[in-house]
Design a protein around this motif. Sequence first.
Motif, PDB file in Angstrom:
ATOM      1  N   SER A 136      24.133   1.001  -6.424  1.00  0.00           N
ATOM      2  CA  SER A 136      24.400   2.363  -5.938  1.00  0.00           C
ATOM      3  C   SER A 136      23.173   3.089  -5.406  1.00  0.00           C
ATOM      4  N   PHE A 137      22.051   2.390  -5.276  1.00  0.00           N
ATOM      5  CA  PHE A 137      20.862   3.073  -4.733  1.00  0.00           C
ATOM      6  C   PHE A 137      20.785   2.971  -3.214  1.00  0.00           C
ATOM      7  N   SER A 138      21.874   2.444  -2.608  1.00  0.00           N
ATOM      8  CA  SER A 138      21.886   2.404  -1.139  1.00  0.00           C
ATOM      9  C   SER A 138      23.121   3.122  -0.618  1.00  0.00           C
ATOM     10  N   ASP A 139      22.908   4.196   0.134  1.00  0.00           N
ATOM     11  CA  ASP A 139      24.043   4.939   0.699  1.00  0.00           C
ATOM     12  C   ASP A 139      24.824   4.064   1.692  1.00  0.00           C
ATOM     13  N   GLU A 140      24.076   3.235   2.432  1.00  0.00           N
ATOM     14  CA  GLU A 140      24.752   2.365   3.418  1.00  0.00           C
ATOM     15  C   GLU A 140      25.673   1.375   2.710  1.00  0.00           C
ATOM     16  N   LEU A 141      25.199   0.834   1.594  1.00  0.00           N
ATOM     17  CA  LEU A 141      26.030  -0.118   0.856  1.00  0.00           C
ATOM     18  C   LEU A 141      27.254   0.590   0.269  1.00  0.00           C
ATOM     19  N   LYS A 149      16.768  -0.628   6.989  1.00  0.00           N
ATOM     20  CA  LYS A 149      15.753   0.051   7.812  1.00  0.00           C
ATOM     21  C   LYS A 149      16.215   1.427   8.275  1.00  0.00           C
ATOM     22  N   ASP A 150      17.387   1.504   8.905  1.00  0.00           N
ATOM     23  CA  ASP A 150      17.838   2.786   9.478  1.00  0.00           C
ATOM     24  C   ASP A 150      17.929   3.854   8.399  1.00  0.00           C
ATOM     25  N   GLU A 151      18.522   3.475   7.262  1.00  0.00           N
ATOM     26  CA  GLU A 151      18.697   4.449   6.174  1.00  0.00           C
ATOM     27  C   GLU A 151      17.344   4.915   5.645  1.00  0.00           C
ATOM     28  N   ILE A 152      16.429   3.992   5.484  1.00  0.00           N
ATOM     29  CA  ILE A 152      15.131   4.340   4.890  1.00  0.00           C
ATOM     30  C   ILE A 152      14.261   5.119   5.877  1.00  0.00           C
ATOM     31  N   GLN A 208      15.516   8.579   5.938  1.00  0.00           N
ATOM     32  CA  GLN A 208      15.186   9.244   4.675  1.00  0.00           C
ATOM     33  C   GLN A 208      13.703   9.641   4.653  1.00  0.00           C
ATOM     34  N   GLN A 209      12.855   8.838   5.285  1.00  0.00           N
ATOM     35  CA  GLN A 209      11.408   9.072   5.266  1.00  0.00           C
ATOM     36  C   GLN A 209      10.927   9.758   6.547  1.00  0.00           C
ATOM     37  N   SER A 210      11.791  10.638   7.091  1.00  0.00           N
ATOM     38  CA  SER A 210      11.426  11.312   8.362  1.00  0.00           C
ATOM     39  C   SER A 210      10.187  12.196   8.181  1.00  0.00           C
ATOM     40  N   GLU A 211      10.059  12.812   7.027  1.00  0.00           N
ATOM     41  CA  GLU A 211       8.890  13.695   6.786  1.00  0.00           C
ATOM     42  C   GLU A 211       7.617  12.866   6.741  1.00  0.00           C
ATOM     43  N   TYR A 212       7.627  11.718   6.106  1.00  0.00           N
ATOM     44  CA  TYR A 212       6.441  10.844   6.071  1.00  0.00           C
ATOM     45  C   TYR A 212       6.093  10.422   7.495  1.00  0.00           C
ATOM     46  N   ARG A 213       7.110  10.098   8.284  1.00  0.00           N
ATOM     47  CA  ARG A 213       6.862   9.648   9.662  1.00  0.00           C
ATOM     48  C   ARG A 213       6.399  10.822  10.535  1.00  0.00           C
ATOM     49  N   ARG A 214       6.953  12.032  10.209  1.00  0.00           N
ATOM     50  CA  ARG A 214       6.534  13.202  11.008  1.00  0.00           C
ATOM     51  C   ARG A 214       5.049  13.468  10.820  1.00  0.00           C
ATOM     52  N   ARG A 215       4.573  13.127   9.639  1.00  0.00           N
ATOM     53  CA  ARG A 215       3.156  13.358   9.335  1.00  0.00           C
ATOM     54  C   ARG A 215       2.284  12.177   9.782  1.00  0.00           C
ATOM     55  N   GLY A 216       2.880  11.279  10.568  1.00  0.00           N
ATOM     56  CA  GLY A 216       2.070  10.210  11.160  1.00  0.00           C
ATOM     57  C   GLY A 216       2.192   8.870  10.475  1.00  0.00           C
ATOM     58  N   GLY A 217       2.972   8.805   9.421  1.00  0.00           N
ATOM     59  CA  GLY A 217       3.107   7.523   8.722  1.00  0.00           C
ATOM     60  C   GLY A 217       3.908   6.528   9.556  1.00  0.00           C
ATOM     61  N   ARG A 218       3.559   5.263   9.478  1.00  0.00           N
ATOM     62  CA  ARG A 218       4.260   4.245  10.250  1.00  0.00           C
ATOM     63  C   ARG A 218       4.719   3.093   9.344  1.00  0.00           C
ATOM     64  N   PHE A 219       5.829   2.478   9.735  1.00  0.00           N
ATOM     65  CA  PHE A 219       6.381   1.362   8.953  1.00  0.00           C
ATOM     66  C   PHE A 219       6.083   0.046   9.659  1.00  0.00           C
TER      67      PHE A 219
END
Length: 409
Positions: free
Chosen positions: A78-83, A382-385, A388-399
């Motif tokens: 249950s820790f995945s909304d997509e699942l 990937k899409d879900e995560i 979910q991590q839009s704020e980290y990415r907005r601050r320049g973080g990359r996956f």
Amino acid sequence: MYEVISGCRSCGSTALEPILSLGQVPLADGLVDPSTMNGPDSRYPLDVVFCGECSLVQLLQTVSPDVLFDETYVYFSSFSDELLRHSRENAERLIASRGLGQTSLVVEIASNDGYMLRNFAERRIGVLGIDPAPGPAQAAEAIGIPTIRRFFGTELAKDLRAEGKRADVVIANNVLAHVPDLGGFVEGIRIILKDEGMAVIEVPYVKDLIDRCEFDTIYHEHLCYFSVSALVPLFGRHGLSLNRVEHYPIHGGSLRLYVGARENVEDSVRSYQEDERRCELTGSRYYRDFASRVRSIQADLLSTLRGLKEEGHSIAAYGAAAKGTILLNSTGIGRDLVDFVVDRNVHKQGRLMPGVRIPIDDPARLVRDLPDFVLLLAWNFKDEILAQQSEYRRRGGRFVVPVPEPTVV
Ligand code: DWN
């Protein structure tokens, strides 16, 4: 602590051809409790072979399920909304198509934390979960899903039938690949299924694994890697007919199998069989370059991460997934490259990744510490995560997405 098979897990043939060896790796879900750890983590050989007779791809070694799915097993669906969405869609279609109601019985094998059966229970449809792992079973019972804490097979099936429990629907998602006694498991489904009942079974699709080089989904919990060509004779041997096949992107590409005692084979089954014959998935040549492609991805990923580190970047990882254990350990990615892993599953936080012993923390740490890059171990979400991590990415973080080839997003 492990056995080596002498013949195919489905047909018994000894015509087993090696495909890939991932060396000695720790148990994928064997997360380490730092308060109790002593000595290095146990490692086991991980070798994949192809059956020349029935074309089943499978592991040469069998680690006991009692070791794999014990009280330390912390995989919660249950820790995945997509699942959860994927499962609800499946349930709603079954309720409608099978006319399920209060007098129906839906049995789920490997029912985990009730992620699937809750969709039937909330409609007051009779449900019964089966799962030997105490953690997830307790979570299921906490939301009102009756759960038998045993491994499923002919013995439990006969016990249930003797109690008059026969299923209108049997659900078995991501478990068929996990059972050492494959024949007994399928036989058990036949035993508890009503004559007009249907089993709906989801398995990762071996064609997706090979085509997209999803080698990190190979671990000791997954004893088999299924094609339709291998599944048809497996079910047939136990009086069941594979009547329909559907494909879904979940878990890197999965098949949803509709199986019944009544033969009513639809075109979807035949078209998969024809496609598998056409691309020679039923022959060993299809797998011949897989090992070299795996080595190439591992080398590219390692050099990518080493390059980032040499440029002074900090690197974390996302998803204390079973596949993550395999990716890290088989590629040689340790604490020299990755500082920490984050995961939403609170039962995993505070533990260490098996083998490499990288600490697992809460995903909130990404925005707090802002590592420059995050290796996406749970790439199948990937899409879900990423959303979910839009704020980290907005601050320049990359996956860094590792498969089918290392990509920075
Ligand atoms: O067959 C199996 C598959 C279905 O699940 C099991 N034997 C073991 C397990 O494999 P896995 O651990 O690789 O599965 P997941 O579901 O791909 O793991 C994803 C991990 O990522 C989980 O630990 C949960 C975590 N996660 C997260 O932290 N945030 C997942 C999502 C979607 C998220 O938003």
